[in-house]
Design a protein around this motif. Structure first.
Motif, short mmCIF file in Angstrom:
data_model
loop_
_atom_site.label_atom_id
_atom_site.label_comp_id
_atom_site.label_asym_id
_atom_site.label_seq_id
_atom_site.Cartn_x
_atom_site.Cartn_y
_atom_site.Cartn_z
N LEU A 35 0.80 -1.34 -0.06
CA LEU A 35 0.11 -0.02 -0.09
C LEU A 35 1.03 1.33 0.20
CD1 LEU A 35 -2.80 -0.92 2.60
CD2 LEU A 35 -3.18 -0.70 0.01
N TRP A 36 2.13 1.18 0.85
CA TRP A 36 3.07 2.42 0.67
C TRP A 36 3.56 2.61 -0.58
CZ3 TRP A 36 3.64 6.47 3.59
CH2 TRP A 36 4.78 7.17 3.29
N GLU A 37 4.11 1.38 -1.29
CA GLU A 37 4.70 1.70 -2.29
C GLU A 37 3.45 2.31 -3.65
OE1 GLU A 37 6.17 -2.10 -3.42
OE2 GLU A 37 8.05 -1.92 -2.04
N ASP A 38 2.22 1.68 -3.43
CA ASP A 38 1.11 2.24 -4.24
C ASP A 38 0.78 3.89 -3.98
OD1 ASP A 38 0.77 -0.26 -5.51
OD2 ASP A 38 -0.88 -0.79 -4.40
N LEU A 39 1.03 3.93 -2.83
CA LEU A 39 1.00 5.59 -2.44
C LEU A 39 1.78 6.43 -2.80
CD1 LEU A 39 -1.05 7.64 -0.93
CD2 LEU A 39 0.29 7.17 0.90
N GLN A 40 3.06 5.85 -2.72
CA GLN A 40 4.20 6.61 -3.47
C GLN A 40 4.10 6.84 -4.82
OE1 GLN A 40 7.48 4.49 -1.73
NE2 GLN A 40 7.77 6.10 -0.21
N GLY A 41 3.78 5.75 -5.52
CA GLY A 41 3.51 5.66 -7.05
C GLY A 41 2.36 6.75 -7.65
N LEU A 42 1.56 6.50 -6.55
CA LEU A 42 0.24 7.63 -7.02
C LEU A 42 0.61 9.20 -6.91
CD1 LEU A 42 -2.77 5.75 -5.58
CD2 LEU A 42 -2.50 6.14 -7.96
N HIS A 44 3.53 10.33 -6.91
CA HIS A 44 4.59 10.73 -7.93
C HIS A 44 3.74 10.93 -9.24
CE1 HIS A 44 7.59 9.92 -11.20
NE2 HIS A 44 8.52 10.27 -10.25
N ASP A 45 3.01 9.99 -9.69
CA ASP A 45 2.11 10.49 -10.72
C ASP A 45 1.44 11.75 -10.78
OD1 ASP A 45 3.12 7.89 -11.79
OD2 ASP A 45 0.96 6.72 -11.32
N ARG A 46 0.79 11.89 -9.53
CA ARG A 46 0.12 13.21 -9.54
C ARG A 46 1.11 14.45 -9.52
NH1 ARG A 46 -4.58 11.69 -5.25
NH2 ARG A 46 -5.73 10.67 -6.64
N PHE A 47 2.11 14.16 -8.90
CA PHE A 47 3.22 15.47 -9.06
C PHE A 47 3.82 15.81 -10.45
CE2 PHE A 47 3.95 14.85 -4.39
CZ PHE A 47 3.40 16.17 -4.03
N ARG A 48 3.97 14.74 -11.07
CA ARG A 48 4.38 14.62 -12.74
C ARG A 48 3.33 15.33 -13.45
NH1 ARG A 48 8.09 12.11 -16.06
NH2 ARG A 48 7.17 11.60 -17.91
N LEU A 52 3.52 18.65 -15.57
CA LEU A 52 3.24 18.80 -17.08
C LEU A 52 2.21 19.79 -17.24
CD1 LEU A 52 3.36 15.15 -18.08
CD2 LEU A 52 4.95 16.65 -18.56
N GLU A 53 1.18 19.96 -16.26
CA GLU A 53 -0.07 20.81 -16.55
C GLU A 53 0.63 22.09 -16.26
OE1 GLU A 53 -3.07 19.40 -14.07
OE2 GLU A 53 -4.10 18.76 -16.18
N THR A 54 1.72 22.45 -15.34
CA THR A 54 2.11 23.82 -15.08
C THR A 54 2.89 24.35 -16.42
OG1 THR A 54 2.26 23.28 -12.90
CG2 THR A 54 3.65 25.08 -13.60
N ARG A 55 3.54 23.32 -17.10
CA ARG A 55 4.49 23.67 -18.33
C ARG A 55 3.57 23.89 -19.41
NH1 ARG A 55 7.98 19.14 -20.73
NH2 ARG A 55 8.82 19.25 -18.61
N ARG A 56 2.49 23.31 -19.43
CA ARG A 56 1.35 23.54 -20.57
C ARG A 56 0.75 24.80 -20.35
NH1 ARG A 56 -3.28 19.44 -22.11
NH2 ARG A 56 -2.14 18.91 -24.03
N ALA A 57 0.44 25.16 -19.07
CA ALA A 57 -0.20 26.43 -18.75
C ALA A 57 0.88 27.50 -18.97
CB ALA A 57 -0.54 26.45 -17.36
N GLY A 58 2.06 27.50 -18.53
CA GLY A 58 3.04 28.42 -18.99
C GLY A 58 3.27 28.68 -20.34
N GLN A 59 3.08 27.71 -21.21
CA GLN A 59 3.33 28.08 -22.77
C GLN A 59 2.16 28.60 -23.17
OE1 GLN A 59 3.75 23.78 -23.91
NE2 GLN A 59 6.19 23.94 -23.77
N SER A 60 0.98 28.14 -22.64
CA SER A 60 -0.27 28.83 -23.11
C SER A 60 -0.15 30.46 -22.74
CB SER A 60 -1.27 28.30 -22.50
OG SER A 60 -1.55 26.92 -22.87
N LEU A 61 0.24 30.57 -21.51
CA LEU A 61 0.28 32.06 -20.83
C LEU A 61 1.13 32.89 -22.18
CD1 LEU A 61 -0.73 34.22 -19.09
CD2 LEU A 61 1.47 33.37 -17.72
#
Length: 148
Positions: A35-42, A44-48, A52-61
């Motif tokens: 469960l701990w490893e799954d939580l870390q994976g999730l 990490h995926d959310r931060f990634r 990515l969305e922050t980069r896209r928002a910066g490019q859009s801005l």
């Protein structure tokens, strides 16, 4: 039937239950580890995804700001064209060129003054006046007057 047989059976059942507990603990610890490893994976995926969305928002801005600057230049050129056409029309209708240009400048300054007034009136709402008023503590005199 031996009366000690039932106690031996109970003891052996107790011993087997005791031996079963460590394997259950190991199973629970393994589940917790998974469960701990799954939580870390999730996470990490959310931060990634957020990165990515922050980069896209910066490019859009950046694209939007560049388009806004270009739009501003085009609108300025169009406004200057309209002013030149207006001045030309005034000149064609027997108004001196200098007077027509001064009239166009005066019209631009009047429009700028009106827009400045609009900006000044609307700027006070940028300070969240109602929110600031609601966050101020109620004075004791005011609270006593309301109660009486």
């Amino acid at each position: 039937m031996d009366p000690n047989a039932s106690t031996r059976t109970e003891e052996s059942a107790g011993q087997s239950a005791t031996h079963a507990e460590p394997s259950d603990d190991i199973g629970i610890l393994a589940d917790i580890q998974l469960l701990w490893e799954d939580l870390q994976g999730l996470s990490h995926d959310r931060f990634r995804l957020a990165a990515l969305e922050t980069r896209r928002a910066g490019q859009s801005l950046t694209t939007m700001l560049a388009a806004a600057v270009m739009l501003g230049l085009l609108l300025s050129a169009a406004w200057l064209g309209l002013m030149a056409a207006g001045v030309q029309w005034l000149i064609e209708h027997d108004l001196q060129a200098s007077s027509a240009i001064l009239l166009a400048v005066a019209g631009n300054l009047l429009l700028a003054l009106i827009l400045f007034g609009v900006i000044r009136r609307r700027s006070r709402y940028l300070q969240f006046p109602a929110t600031q008023h609601s966050l101020k503590p109620v004075s004791k005199d005011y609270a006593v007057k309301d109660l009486v």
